[in-house]
Scaffold this motif. Structure first.
Motif, PDB file in Angstrom:
ATOM      1  N   PRO A  75      27.134  -4.852  10.866  1.00  0.00           N
ATOM      2  CA  PRO A  75      26.992  -3.854   9.703  1.00  0.00           C
ATOM      3  C   PRO A  75      25.628  -4.060   8.994  1.00  0.00           C
ATOM      4  O   PRO A  75      25.133  -5.225   9.078  1.00  0.00           O
ATOM      5  N   PRO A  76      25.156  -2.989   8.390  1.00  0.00           N
ATOM      6  CA  PRO A  76      24.065  -2.850   7.600  1.00  0.00           C
ATOM      7  C   PRO A  76      24.133  -3.951   6.258  1.00  0.00           C
ATOM      8  O   PRO A  76      25.195  -3.994   5.918  1.00  0.00           O
ATOM      9  N   LYS A  77      22.870  -4.500   5.968  1.00  0.00           N
ATOM     10  CA  LYS A  77      23.047  -5.344   4.744  1.00  0.00           C
ATOM     11  C   LYS A  77      21.904  -5.073   3.728  1.00  0.00           C
ATOM     12  O   LYS A  77      20.859  -4.645   4.189  1.00  0.00           O
TER      13      LYS A  77
ATOM     14  N   ASN B 223      18.960  -6.482  -6.668  1.00  0.00           N
ATOM     15  CA  ASN B 223      19.755  -5.381  -6.598  1.00  0.00           C
ATOM     16  C   ASN B 223      19.935  -4.555  -5.512  1.00  0.00           C
ATOM     17  O   ASN B 223      20.266  -3.273  -5.311  1.00  0.00           O
ATOM     18  N   GLY B 224      19.909  -5.342  -4.434  1.00  0.00           N
ATOM     19  CA  GLY B 224      20.222  -4.720  -3.040  1.00  0.00           C
ATOM     20  C   GLY B 224      19.276  -3.584  -2.882  1.00  0.00           C
ATOM     21  O   GLY B 224      19.417  -2.596  -2.086  1.00  0.00           O
ATOM     22  N   LYS B 225      17.903  -3.436  -3.139  1.00  0.00           N
ATOM     23  CA  LYS B 225      16.922  -2.562  -3.009  1.00  0.00           C
ATOM     24  C   LYS B 225      16.540  -2.408  -1.498  1.00  0.00           C
ATOM     25  O   LYS B 225      16.107  -1.367  -1.282  1.00  0.00           O
ATOM     26  N   HIS B 226      16.470  -3.397  -0.764  1.00  0.00           N
ATOM     27  CA  HIS B 226      16.130  -3.300   0.593  1.00  0.00           C
ATOM     28  C   HIS B 226      17.285  -3.353   1.764  1.00  0.00           C
ATOM     29  O   HIS B 226      18.476  -3.776   1.073  1.00  0.00           O
ATOM     30  N   LEU B 227      16.834  -3.212   2.864  1.00  0.00           N
ATOM     31  CA  LEU B 227      18.137  -2.924   3.872  1.00  0.00           C
ATOM     32  C   LEU B 227      17.575  -3.684   5.198  1.00  0.00           C
ATOM     33  O   LEU B 227      16.529  -3.899   5.515  1.00  0.00           O
ATOM     34  N   SER B 228      18.681  -4.289   5.574  1.00  0.00           N
ATOM     35  CA  SER B 228      18.539  -5.065   6.913  1.00  0.00           C
ATOM     36  C   SER B 228      19.414  -4.518   8.053  1.00  0.00           C
ATOM     37  O   SER B 228      20.539  -4.226   7.691  1.00  0.00           O
ATOM     38  N   LEU B 229      18.906  -4.131   9.143  1.00  0.00           N
ATOM     39  CA  LEU B 229      19.647  -3.551  10.219  1.00  0.00           C
ATOM     40  C   LEU B 229      19.381  -4.457  11.414  1.00  0.00           C
ATOM     41  O   LEU B 229      18.330  -4.804  11.723  1.00  0.00           O
TER      42      LEU B 229
ATOM     43  N   TRP C 185      15.183   0.690   1.083  1.00  0.00           N
ATOM     44  CA  TRP C 185      16.034   1.674   1.805  1.00  0.00           C
ATOM     45  C   TRP C 185      17.305   1.122   1.618  1.00  0.00           C
ATOM     46  O   TRP C 185      18.408   1.632   2.285  1.00  0.00           O
ATOM     47  N   GLY C 186      17.697   0.275   0.419  1.00  0.00           N
ATOM     48  CA  GLY C 186      18.929  -0.239   0.336  1.00  0.00           C
ATOM     49  C   GLY C 186      19.921   0.747   0.143  1.00  0.00           C
ATOM     50  O   GLY C 186      21.223   0.696   0.396  1.00  0.00           O
ATOM     51  N   HIS C 187      19.530   1.946  -0.535  1.00  0.00           N
ATOM     52  CA  HIS C 187      20.675   3.001  -0.822  1.00  0.00           C
ATOM     53  C   HIS C 187      20.912   3.625   0.442  1.00  0.00           C
ATOM     54  O   HIS C 187      22.038   4.314   0.316  1.00  0.00           O
ATOM     55  N   ALA C 188      20.365   3.726   1.442  1.00  0.00           N
ATOM     56  CA  ALA C 188      20.846   4.250   2.801  1.00  0.00           C
ATOM     57  C   ALA C 188      22.066   3.279   3.584  1.00  0.00           C
ATOM     58  O   ALA C 188      22.578   3.871   4.464  1.00  0.00           O
ATOM     59  N   ALA C 189      22.341   2.097   3.018  1.00  0.00           N
ATOM     60  CA  ALA C 189      23.344   1.210   3.610  1.00  0.00           C
ATOM     61  C   ALA C 189      24.753   2.138   3.499  1.00  0.00           C
ATOM     62  O   ALA C 189      25.504   1.845   4.825  1.00  0.00           O
ATOM     63  N   GLU C 190      25.007   2.727   2.751  1.00  0.00           N
ATOM     64  CA  GLU C 190      26.311   3.316   2.715  1.00  0.00           C
ATOM     65  C   GLU C 190      26.716   4.333   3.832  1.00  0.00           C
ATOM     66  O   GLU C 190      27.559   4.959   4.224  1.00  0.00           O
TER      67      GLU C 190
END
Length: 603
Positions: free
Chosen positions: A518-520, A525-531, A562-567
């Motif tokens: 799952p993406p993290k 504020n969860g601004k960044h994304l980890s895949l 890229w945190g906004h793309a997690a959803e």
């Protein structure tokens, strides 16, 4: 035939430079070779020259217009114990250029009578100003003034220096006056991009020009074709200052600039300059084995720039020139940290306000291809950074101004394909003053001219920018497969740097990826994304993570902002392609390959 890459992702259009698909087998081209081909490097000799990054390939400094004349006059001034003033600028380029000439003169004569001077950004503004020249010539008894990173349009200031019998040498790299307009009446103008220049590389920054003049000065001082050992050591160590200015000024990192930056970055860990060492410590870079362009651009340069934006740049100049005491250097460096924190807070406030104003006034639509805004409460020292943020967000030229003392003044930033300097030249009847280059400029407008200026520059931008130019574009070097991203290959890619303007980090496209987990969201504020991804059609385990010599079967990718793309992503979902740059992540004694997301294309 094979299917082309997606034409666009979630944030930008995609354009692939080398459309050859990766192949396996003894005749297949390596990933590094495909990247070089994408950048027009196919000739073995040209590739060898590009990879060598040798100081021997620097152009002869004597080819700089008036370089020999300027160096000769400077030698004369030092030998005669004349009063010399180095007139700098308040950004990193101007600060490091000032430090370069200061240390060159002190290498020749530690007792030389030399004063570094930098104007106050808010009260004096950019460039040579008549009042400062008059004061330096009278109150400070200057015999010789040398400008660095400014002066090419300082006609009135040059006349003022002559009126006081003070010699003026101008060294600059900004756009010279328009054709037909006179150059300042200085003793010498050292500028690689003058119309009649024989210098083969016109893209030096102010620190680069200062470095080449320092080289000529050293040769003249030593009176031979080889400099003395003290000067050889100085010129080698001074490359760290030159690299700092070159990278911070966002000039093309090609040709000579790439050579200067490459060797200067390597010198930053071995500098004798007390102030630079204190700055590196304050920026938390003590444990970095090698300082790169990212560290300069995001950690060192902002601290020096903050001094000129939020305070007075003379403190940064003092840090890099006259400070030798470790405690004093540490104190100034800590103060630069505080000013940088203030700058960030101020920047965020102005950005939110300017973004809302631009949208409200319709300046983010295709009908208005430039953003021009003014506000009395904005901090004039910070609007230039906010310009850059808005350019990144809306991909169009931006001008932000602040009203003070009866005039609007501020900064302009642009995008590839539109020279903001040319735009200002075209509407200069509405301007009080301006100067700069294709991608950045300073500008001042009288209040009664503001509305007409907005109309005129908007009309010019609309006429010279197609709507397609307002769309962000990701330029992909080539495609790759995850198993190609082994440690050695990624290191070879990184060795193509230093990366920057016109020599960006290679972007590779990875097709048909499946989310392994799952993406993290991460960061504040969860601004960044980890895949973590794997190639479609394969099954793997955690043992296949990146970092092995054979190449990974899993790849961790991070998306800054890229945190906004997690959803929109879920474990097991498929990406049509990912456009990424690659880096090496060092953590707890382990080194792994990491992809940094530039864009994603969903199925």
């Amino acid at each position: 035939m094979h299917d082309p890459l997606p034409s666009e992702g979630l944030t930008a259009r995609w354009r692939c430079l080398n459309t050859d698909r990766p192949r396996t087998g003894p005749d297949s081209a390596s990933l590094v070779s495909r990247i070089l081909t994408a950048r027009g490097l196919t000739d073995p000799q040209a590739i060898e020259h590009y990879l060598s990054v040798s100081l021997r390939d620097l152009p002869d400094a004597a080819l700089l217009p008036a370089g020999e004349q300027a160096a000769g006059r400077l030698v004369e001034a030092v030998r005669n114990h004349e009063r010399i003033v180095i007139y700098g600028d308040y950004d990193v380029d101007g600060i490091t250029a000032t430090a370069t000439l200061y240390h060159a003169i002190k290498t020749a004569d530690p007792d030389a009578n030399v004063l570094p001077y930098v104007p106050h950004r808010l009260s004096e503004g950019y460039g040579l100003n008549v009042e400062a020249i008059a004061e330096l010539a009278t109150a400070h008894n200057a015999d010789l003034i040398i400008s660095v990173d400014c002066g090419i349009t300082g006609f009135d200031a040059a006349q003022e220096a002559a009126r006081h019998g003070c010699d003026l040498i101008i060294t600059d790299h900004h756009n010279p006056p328009a054709a037909g307009e006179p150059l300042p009446p200085a003793l010498a103008i050292v500028h690689p991009g003058l119309p009649d220049s024989a210098y083969p590389y016109p893209h030096l920054c102010g620190a680069g020009v200062a470095f080449k003049l320092a080289w000529l000065f050293a040769l003249r001082w030593c009176g031979s074709e080889r400099v003395s050992e003290p000067f050889r050591k100085f010129l080698t160590e001074c490359l760290a200052l030159t690299a700092l200015g070159t990278i911070a000024d966002v000039v093309p990192l090609t040709g000579e600039n790439r050579i200067l930056a490459y060797h200067g970055l390597r010198m930053m860990r071995h500098t004798r300059f007390t102030g630079l060492n204190a700055l590196i410590h304050a920026a938390g870079l003590d444990d970095e084995a090698r300082i790169d362009t990212v560290a300069v651009g995001f950690r060192l340069a902002p601290r020096l720039n903050a001094c000129g934006r939020m305070g007075h740049a003379r403190d940064a100049v003092h840090l890099l020139t006259q400070v030798t005491d470790l405690q004093e250097a540490a104190r100034i460096a800590v103060e630069l940290n505080r000013l940088n924190d203030d700058r960030r807070n101020t920047e965020q406030h102005i950005l939110e306000q300017a973004r809302a104003m631009a949208i409200e006034h319709g300046m983010t639509s295709d009908h208005n291809r430039i953003i021009v805004l003014a506000h009395e409460d904005w901090h004039r020292g910070v609007v230039g950074i906010v310009c850059s943020r808005l350019v990144d967000e809306f991909h169009r030229p931006t001008i932000l101004l602040q009203k003070e003392d009866g005039i609007y003044s501020g900064s302009a930033r642009s995008i590839p394909g539109y020279s903001i300097h040319a735009g200002l030249c075209a509407v200069d009847e509405h301007l009080d003053r301006y100067g700069g280059h294709d991608m950045a400029a300073g500008v001042a407008v009288k209040p009664e001219q503001f509305d007409s200026f907005v109309q005129a520059i908007t009309a010019h931008a609309n006429a010279n920018l197609e709507p397609d130019a307002l769309c962000a574009e990701v330029e992909i070097d080539c495609e790759a497969m995850i198993h190609e991203l082994d440690l050695a290959t990624v290191q070879s890619i990184l060795d193509l740097g230093p990366f920057g303007q016109e020599n960006p980090r290679p972007v590779i496209a990875l097709r048909d990826l499946v989310l392994y987990s799952p993406p993290k969201r991460m960061g504040a504020n969860g601004k960044h994304l980890s895949l973590t991804v794997r190639p479609a059609g394969t099954m793997t385990s955690a043992a296949g993570r990146s970092g092995s010599a054979a190449g990974p079967r899993l790849l961790r990718m991070v998306g800054w902002g890229w945190g906004h793309a997690a959803e929109r992503l879920a474990q097991g979902s498929t990406l049509a392609a990912a456009a990424v740059t690659v880096s090496l992540n060092h953590w707890q004694g382990n080194t792994t390959v990491q992809g940094e997301i530039q864009d994603l294309a969903l199925e």
